[in-house]
Design an enzyme around this catalytic site. Structure first.
Site, PDB file in Angstrom:
ATOM      1  N   ALA A  68      12.234 -15.902  57.250  1.00 30.07           N
ATOM      2  CA  ALA A  68      10.839 -15.814  57.574  1.00 30.07           C
ATOM      3  C   ALA A  68      10.642 -14.383  58.343  1.00 30.07           C
ATOM      4  O   ALA A  68       9.702 -13.702  58.458  1.00 30.07           O
ATOM      5  CB  ALA A  68      10.353 -17.031  58.630  1.00 30.07           C
ATOM      6  N   ALA A 104      20.308 -22.629  52.688  1.00 29.44           N
ATOM      7  CA  ALA A 104      19.366 -23.621  51.763  1.00 29.44           C
ATOM      8  C   ALA A 104      20.160 -23.198  50.214  1.00 29.44           C
ATOM      9  O   ALA A 104      20.556 -22.632  49.680  1.00 29.44           O
ATOM     10  CB  ALA A 104      18.074 -23.034  51.658  1.00 29.44           C
ATOM     11  N   GLU A 123      13.050 -31.608  41.492  1.00 31.18           N
ATOM     12  CA  GLU A 123      13.633 -32.111  42.748  1.00 31.18           C
ATOM     13  C   GLU A 123      12.684 -33.103  43.102  1.00 31.18           C
ATOM     14  O   GLU A 123      11.612 -33.415  42.455  1.00 31.18           O
ATOM     15  CB  GLU A 123      13.609 -31.035  43.834  1.00 31.18           C
ATOM     16  CG  GLU A 123      14.832 -30.150  43.651  1.00 31.18           C
ATOM     17  CD  GLU A 123      15.190 -29.290  44.817  1.00 31.18           C
ATOM     18  OE1 GLU A 123      14.533 -29.394  45.987  1.00 31.18           O
ATOM     19  OE2 GLU A 123      16.044 -28.308  44.729  1.00 31.18           O
ATOM     20  N   HIS A 139      18.008 -35.241  55.687  1.00 32.46           N
ATOM     21  CA  HIS A 139      18.321 -35.198  54.319  1.00 32.46           C
ATOM     22  C   HIS A 139      19.301 -36.258  54.150  1.00 32.46           C
ATOM     23  O   HIS A 139      20.155 -36.693  54.814  1.00 32.46           O
ATOM     24  CB  HIS A 139      19.307 -33.717  54.117  1.00 32.46           C
ATOM     25  CG  HIS A 139      19.010 -33.306  52.779  1.00 32.46           C
ATOM     26  ND1 HIS A 139      19.815 -34.184  51.930  1.00 32.46           N
ATOM     27  CD2 HIS A 139      18.494 -32.420  51.976  1.00 32.46           C
ATOM     28  CE1 HIS A 139      19.799 -33.534  50.471  1.00 32.46           C
ATOM     29  NE2 HIS A 139      18.900 -32.596  50.649  1.00 32.46           N
ATOM     30  N   ARG A 171      11.875 -38.032  50.261  1.00 29.84           N
ATOM     31  CA  ARG A 171      13.262 -37.847  51.267  1.00 29.84           C
ATOM     32  C   ARG A 171      13.326 -39.081  52.212  1.00 29.84           C
ATOM     33  O   ARG A 171      14.370 -39.597  52.570  1.00 29.84           O
ATOM     34  CB  ARG A 171      13.289 -36.501  51.683  1.00 29.84           C
ATOM     35  CG  ARG A 171      13.944 -35.537  50.668  1.00 29.84           C
ATOM     36  CD  ARG A 171      14.076 -34.220  51.585  1.00 29.84           C
ATOM     37  NE  ARG A 171      14.724 -33.081  50.511  1.00 29.84           N
ATOM     38  CZ  ARG A 171      15.062 -31.866  50.748  1.00 29.84           C
ATOM     39  NH1 ARG A 171      14.844 -31.564  51.879  1.00 29.84           N
ATOM     40  NH2 ARG A 171      15.473 -31.228  49.929  1.00 29.84           N
ATOM     41  N   HIS A 206      17.629 -32.200  59.004  1.00 29.57           N
ATOM     42  CA  HIS A 206      17.546 -31.301  58.125  1.00 29.57           C
ATOM     43  C   HIS A 206      16.569 -30.338  58.320  1.00 29.57           C
ATOM     44  O   HIS A 206      16.740 -28.908  58.076  1.00 29.57           O
ATOM     45  CB  HIS A 206      17.628 -31.928  56.757  1.00 29.57           C
ATOM     46  CG  HIS A 206      17.608 -30.808  55.621  1.00 29.57           C
ATOM     47  ND1 HIS A 206      18.823 -29.948  55.273  1.00 29.57           N
ATOM     48  CD2 HIS A 206      17.053 -30.445  54.658  1.00 29.57           C
ATOM     49  CE1 HIS A 206      18.531 -29.401  54.208  1.00 29.57           C
ATOM     50  NE2 HIS A 206      17.341 -29.410  54.002  1.00 29.57           N
ATOM     51  N   ARG A 259       8.108 -32.872  54.552  1.00 25.60           N
ATOM     52  CA  ARG A 259       8.150 -31.676  53.667  1.00 25.60           C
ATOM     53  C   ARG A 259       8.567 -31.950  52.264  1.00 25.60           C
ATOM     54  O   ARG A 259       9.526 -32.786  52.064  1.00 25.60           O
ATOM     55  CB  ARG A 259       9.179 -30.876  54.377  1.00 25.60           C
ATOM     56  CG  ARG A 259       9.463 -29.423  53.435  1.00 25.60           C
ATOM     57  CD  ARG A 259      10.223 -28.512  54.128  1.00 25.60           C
ATOM     58  NE  ARG A 259      11.608 -29.302  54.104  1.00 25.60           N
ATOM     59  CZ  ARG A 259      12.733 -28.912  53.296  1.00 25.60           C
ATOM     60  NH1 ARG A 259      12.292 -28.181  52.271  1.00 25.60           N
ATOM     61  NH2 ARG A 259      13.881 -29.065  53.480  1.00 25.60           N
ATOM     62  N   SER A 314      10.151 -25.266  51.978  1.00 23.95           N
ATOM     63  CA  SER A 314      10.427 -24.379  53.125  1.00 23.95           C
ATOM     64  C   SER A 314      10.776 -22.874  52.958  1.00 23.95           C
ATOM     65  O   SER A 314      10.178 -22.131  53.580  1.00 23.95           O
ATOM     66  CB  SER A 314      11.597 -25.077  54.003  1.00 23.95           C
ATOM     67  OG  SER A 314      12.769 -25.275  52.913  1.00 23.95           O
ATOM     68  N   LEU A 315      11.503 -22.623  52.022  1.00 26.09           N
ATOM     69  CA  LEU A 315      11.837 -21.273  51.452  1.00 26.09           C
ATOM     70  C   LEU A 315      10.633 -20.462  51.222  1.00 26.09           C
ATOM     71  O   LEU A 315      10.349 -19.318  51.273  1.00 26.09           O
ATOM     72  CB  LEU A 315      12.732 -21.139  50.645  1.00 26.09           C
ATOM     73  CG  LEU A 315      14.325 -21.537  50.953  1.00 26.09           C
ATOM     74  CD1 LEU A 315      15.305 -21.118  49.896  1.00 26.09           C
ATOM     75  CD2 LEU A 315      15.001 -20.880  52.139  1.00 26.09           C
TER      76      LEU A 315
END
Length: 503
Positions: free
Chosen positions: A17, A47, A115, A231, A276, A335, A370, A375-376
């Site tokens: 970021a 990650a 995922e 996680h 998750r 996580h 999330r 996130s990335l």
């Protein structure tokens, strides 16, 4: 204290970021502060999964948006999530243009993987499980080559500086044992998450929510700090932090079983690809009941493990575990922090002059849970937007300059006690008794050691978790297991008690 007047954004944090913002602020001069050498102690470098984006012919940003909102359990900001998912392909292409070596298919397009909670395969990966480090390496090289970017490595944020109106006008930075007052038209917090507050975490332990704590002390609004994602498949071999077994393993067919070989979530092929929070609670229950929890990749990955998932394979082999022959012992671990400093997609917080981006920010795109590999995407996409916005700021300092509380470290024994209590009482499963016990511990530590920003961050998380008497997304209360019919946000300011408002 010496003073440096800097005519451009001051960026605190050298992860994905922060560096995305730095590169995008050109041609304004940018000063990046990193407490460790670049590529070290940044969650984005760790990650494994990749970058989620609508990249395939059968996918679309609208489908990605729908999945993001479904995962967020009623608390996703529609406008922010729409902006994020619409920018998916452009962000991946920008990262690739900087040298990020994404996996490609036979036609040369981005190879994508499935995922959990995604309705389409849309995660762009690098070398199976090396996306974070490979992408960040490309940005580090670009930042070092950029004429407009200066990086202070081994430098540390100590406090924010505000003028008489409350505007953030700089920060005190500790560098080479000196304290330097850096005055800047914009300060960008890209300080990462709060996983280091937990005894069981997959993140660098140095990330303890200190940016969050300093922003709150300065008067910025904080959103939903109780929402921490655990996680489900951290490798449970006694290491701190815990190595991660990427979700992509389950996307490729690995299964969660107990010590007796029974499926933890059922025999259906997609049973282990639920959201998750659901998977984490199933793994938590198996561990708590002493049935054990294991990720079995022997059939699905087998002999291809070293090539398909080299990072996970290396982590296993380093502790004498061959995942081609034996299931991997796993447990849930902190996580990702969905809550954080209120910020819009351009990084603007509720305090003039202060921006926040990445995991320390709460833009609303993650809601209560999330979606994997968003996130990335957020770090890079909103990092670019934040860089543009921060570069447009001009100096507006008015009146007396004042500094907030200095970052001080908790003594090691106090930090260890806090981390153990956070995992035990504010972990995957919470209740009033445990959270009350945790708040009492924080009270005791504060009485003994003051209120360093890490302890402030822990209090924000714990008190908001105690106040939310429902279960939603990553926040599960065993004494309030139902989800309230109307989703509400937790909004916190220094001058307000815990306030819940309509989503």
């Amino acid at each position: 204290m010496s003073r440096l007047v800097h005519d451009g954004p001051l960026i605190i944090g050298g992860g994905l970021a922060g560096l995305s913002a730095a590169l995008s602020a050109a041609p304004r001069p940018v000063l990046v502060i990193s407490p460790a050498p670049l590529l070290e102690a940044a969650s984005s470098a760790w990650a494994q999964g990749g970058v989620a984006a609508a990249l395939s012919a059968d996918d679309a940003p609208s489908l990605h948006l729908k999945d993001t909102e479904a995962a967020g359990a009623g608390l996703v900001d529609h406008g922010a999530a729409k902006a994020l998912t619409a920018d998916g392909r452009a962000t991946v292409e920008w990262l690739a243009s900087l040298g990020a070596p994404f996996d490609r298919d036979a036609s040369g397009d981005f190879a994508v993987s499935l995922e959990a909670a995604h309705s389409r395969a849309r995660v762009a990966r690098v070398g199976g499980d090396g996306a974070g480090r490979a992408i960040l390496s490309a940005l580090v090289a670009s930042a070092r080559a950029a004429d407009h970017v200066t990086v202070w490595e081994g430098a540390r944020l100590r406090t924010l500086i505000q003028d008489a109106t409350g505007r953030v006008v700089g920060a005190a930075i500790e560098k080479d044992d000196d304290l330097i007052e850096v005055i800047a038209p914009a300060v960008v917090l890209a300080t990462g998450g709060a996983g280091g507050l937990f005894g069981r975490t997959t993140t660098p332990v140095a990330l303890k929510g200190e940016g969050l704590g300093l922003a709150w002390a300065a008067g910025a609004e904080i959103l939903d700090p109780e929402f921490v994602q655990f996680h489900p498949t951290a490798i449970d071999v006694g290491l701190d932090p815990m190595p991660l077994a990427t979700e992509a393993l389950r996307g490729d067919g690995a299964r969660l079983i107990d010590a007796g070989g029974r499926y933890l979530l059922g025999p259906e092929p997609d049973a282990d690809l639920k959201a998750r929070d659901i998977v984490a609670r199933a793994v938590h229950a198996a561990v708590a009941e002493e049935r054990g929890a294991f990720l079995d990749a022997r059939a699905a990955i087998g002999e291809h493990f070293p090539q398909a998932f080299p990072a996970v394979f290396a982590a296993c082999m380093a502790v004498g575990l061959d995942p081609r022959l034996s299931p991997i012992p796993v447990a849930p671990a902190a996580h990702y922090h969905m809550g954080g400093i209120v910020a819009d997609p351009d990084g603007r917080t509720t305090l003039p002059g202060l921006f926040a981006v990445g995991e320390c920010a709460a833009t609303g795109v993650h809601g209560a849970n999330r979606l994997a590999s968003n996130s990335l995407l957020e770090a890079a996409a909103f990092g670019r937007r934040t860089g543009h916005a921060a570069a447009a700021e001009t100096s507006r300092q008015r009146g007396i300059v004042r500094s907030g509380p200095m970052i001080d470290d908790l003594p090691p024994e106090a930090l260890a006690e806090l981390r153990a209590a956070m995992s035990a009482d504010c972990g995957v499963v919470r209740d009033a008794a445990g959270l009350t016990r945790l708040v009492a511990l924080i009270d005791r530590l504060e009485a003994a050691h003051g209120a360093p920003p890490a302890l402030v961050a822990a209090r924000l998380i714990a008190e908001a978790a105690l106040a939310r008497r429902e279960s939603r997304g990553g926040h599960y209360r065993s004494d309030h297991p139902a989800t309230a019919p109307s989703p509400t946000h937790t909004r916190l300011r220094r001058d307000l008690a815990v306030v819940q408002a309509a989503a």
